[in-house]
Design a protein around this motif. Sequence first.
Motif, short mmCIF file in Angstrom:
data_model
loop_
_atom_site.label_atom_id
_atom_site.label_comp_id
_atom_site.label_asym_id
_atom_site.label_seq_id
_atom_site.Cartn_x
_atom_site.Cartn_y
_atom_site.Cartn_z
N THR A 1 -36.39 30.57 54.30
CA THR A 1 -37.83 30.38 54.38
C THR A 1 -38.51 31.74 54.30
O THR A 1 -37.86 32.77 54.49
CB THR A 1 -38.23 29.68 55.71
OG1 THR A 1 -39.59 29.27 55.65
CG2 THR A 1 -38.04 30.59 56.90
N SER A 2 -39.79 31.73 54.00
CA SER A 2 -40.56 32.97 53.95
C SER A 2 -41.64 32.93 55.02
O SER A 2 -42.41 31.97 55.11
CB SER A 2 -41.21 33.16 52.57
OG SER A 2 -40.21 33.37 51.59
N VAL A 3 -41.70 33.96 55.85
CA VAL A 3 -42.69 34.09 56.91
C VAL A 3 -43.13 35.53 56.98
O VAL A 3 -42.30 36.45 56.95
CB VAL A 3 -42.11 33.63 58.27
CG1 VAL A 3 -43.09 33.93 59.40
CG2 VAL A 3 -41.78 32.14 58.25
N ALA A 4 -44.45 35.74 57.05
CA ALA A 4 -45.02 37.09 57.18
C ALA A 4 -44.55 38.01 56.06
O ALA A 4 -44.26 39.19 56.29
CB ALA A 4 -44.67 37.68 58.54
N TRP B 1 -36.37 34.91 55.15
CA TRP B 1 -35.38 34.78 56.22
C TRP B 1 -34.30 33.79 55.78
O TRP B 1 -34.59 32.74 55.22
CB TRP B 1 -36.03 34.27 57.50
CG TRP B 1 -37.09 35.18 58.03
CD1 TRP B 1 -38.40 35.25 57.63
CD2 TRP B 1 -36.94 36.17 59.04
NE1 TRP B 1 -39.07 36.21 58.33
CE2 TRP B 1 -38.19 36.80 59.22
CE3 TRP B 1 -35.87 36.60 59.84
CZ2 TRP B 1 -38.40 37.81 60.14
CZ3 TRP B 1 -36.08 37.60 60.76
CH2 TRP B 1 -37.32 38.21 60.90
N LEU C 1 -40.54 36.82 65.84
CA LEU C 1 -40.78 36.53 64.43
C LEU C 1 -39.60 35.77 63.83
O LEU C 1 -39.81 34.81 63.06
CB LEU C 1 -41.02 37.83 63.66
CG LEU C 1 -41.44 37.67 62.19
CD1 LEU C 1 -42.71 36.83 62.08
CD2 LEU C 1 -41.65 39.04 61.55
N VAL D 1 -39.86 32.15 65.00
CA VAL D 1 -40.88 31.41 64.26
C VAL D 1 -40.39 31.08 62.86
O VAL D 1 -40.59 29.96 62.35
CB VAL D 1 -42.20 32.22 64.20
CG1 VAL D 1 -43.18 31.59 63.21
CG2 VAL D 1 -42.83 32.29 65.58
N ALA D 2 -39.71 32.03 62.21
CA ALA D 2 -39.17 31.77 60.87
C ALA D 2 -38.16 30.63 60.91
O ALA D 2 -38.16 29.75 60.03
CB ALA D 2 -38.53 33.05 60.33
N HIS E 1 -40.00 27.37 61.28
CA HIS E 1 -40.60 26.98 60.00
C HIS E 1 -39.55 26.34 59.09
O HIS E 1 -39.79 25.30 58.47
CB HIS E 1 -41.20 28.20 59.31
CG HIS E 1 -42.63 28.45 59.66
ND1 HIS E 1 -43.69 27.96 58.93
CD2 HIS E 1 -43.18 29.12 60.70
CE1 HIS E 1 -44.83 28.32 59.48
NE2 HIS E 1 -44.55 29.03 60.56
N CYS E 2 -38.39 26.98 59.02
CA CYS E 2 -37.31 26.46 58.17
C CYS E 2 -36.84 25.10 58.67
O CYS E 2 -36.62 24.18 57.87
CB CYS E 2 -36.15 27.47 58.16
SG CYS E 2 -34.84 27.07 56.99
#
Length: 463
Positions: free
Chosen positions: A5-8, A12, A42, A45-46, A49-50
Amino acid sequence: MALKTSVAGQTWSFADLRTLLAKASPERSGDHLAEIAATSALERVAAQHCLADMPLKVFAGLELMPEVDDWVSDLIARQLDEVAFRRISSLTVGELREHLLAAEPEELERLTYALTPEMVAAVSKLMRNQDLIAIAARRKVVKKFRSTIGLPGRLSARNQPNDPTDDSFGIAASLVDGLVMGSGDAVLGVNPATDSVEDYTRVCRILDDVRSRYEIATQTCCLGHVTTAIEAIEAGAPVDLVFQSIAGSAKANRSFGVSLEILHEAEEAAKGLKRGTIGADCFYFETGQGTELSAEAHHGVDQQTMECRTYAIARAFDCLLVNTVVGFIGPEYLFDGRQIIRAGLEDHFCGKLMGLPMGVDVCYTNHAEADQNDMDVLLTLLAAAGVNFVITVPGADDIMLNYQSLSHHDLAYARETMGLKPAPEFLDWMMRQGMMDETGMLTPAPQALADAIDGVEKLLEAS
């Protein structure tokens, strides 16, 4: 299968489902001890999200511990209702959260075997505390033996009259202390200091003598090992509920000395006594986050997911009671009040969603960064969430197990503040003794207390 997934502005990657679930968990010391926790907020959170974007049908096809031959995993696979799962298989884990928040009680019940423990653990990791409370409050699980546990508007309690030496009078006196405060409709349950068949049988007889003398509408349990219970039943002991601590992996259960075969043997033995009057739910299971890690049997899985796997074992039996001893193992696994509160709400939610009559031992050890105010918060939140039962001891201090739990007065607070009653059969008994009114509120009953203490003294002298 790498999960990304992509965060900020950063990509990740998580090696497998086991890693993803661990990284997505709300922070707790046990996962740090196992070196599987997210290394930053972080990364957590990633991972969440995933996890939220992961379809349930893909989720169901991934092995959590592919390298381990584990009978708990086999049991989980057999329990999945494929027809029920197809109704929700197009959802992602995040969409499942939204579905649960909008679901009526009937839908929550239909989903019981449509979800694996890993799915339940996953969706709980995406939830705020209020989500865990709101959904659990709508999922009622009602069980029966001599009293009915889990009805709406009710809060039951285990009266835990432990004694450091299993002294007969110490147990009986503590038992009365709880009864006059309205504790005991879930069970009169003693943790024995020893595990011999003789002591187990003696404790069972003390509890049963008090229960039968006063015709108390409840059940009793000596919380010895399940194999001890089997021997005691064969020797004629008055056993109502059989008890066992269980865990989420085969290796951890081996450390407890149990298997599915032994548990089935115990259930059959208890049912054969036919001691229940309004039902035959005769098992009592205890669980707790961190059990598998402490037994070096977690296989790299986070402690909350392992806890959910434990519930698959419990729901394979007719259990009246299941409770997590949420803060008992210590700060190595749940460091402080904040982590204990979160874990208690998670365990209650996950157990209820999986169809279990879930209770919580609201507790902490003396070396944890927690206090009785934290327990007040957790008790109040659990009462709002519809917890089936809690555990109470004199003064909130268990002098045998050396940990802090709830007092009998805490139970009275929760019932009175939130308008909750004991189990109906127990309430009728309390009213007949003049110790409670029809609303479930305690009444001044000094004579009833004096009579009860005098009666117990005479009972013990006669025996």
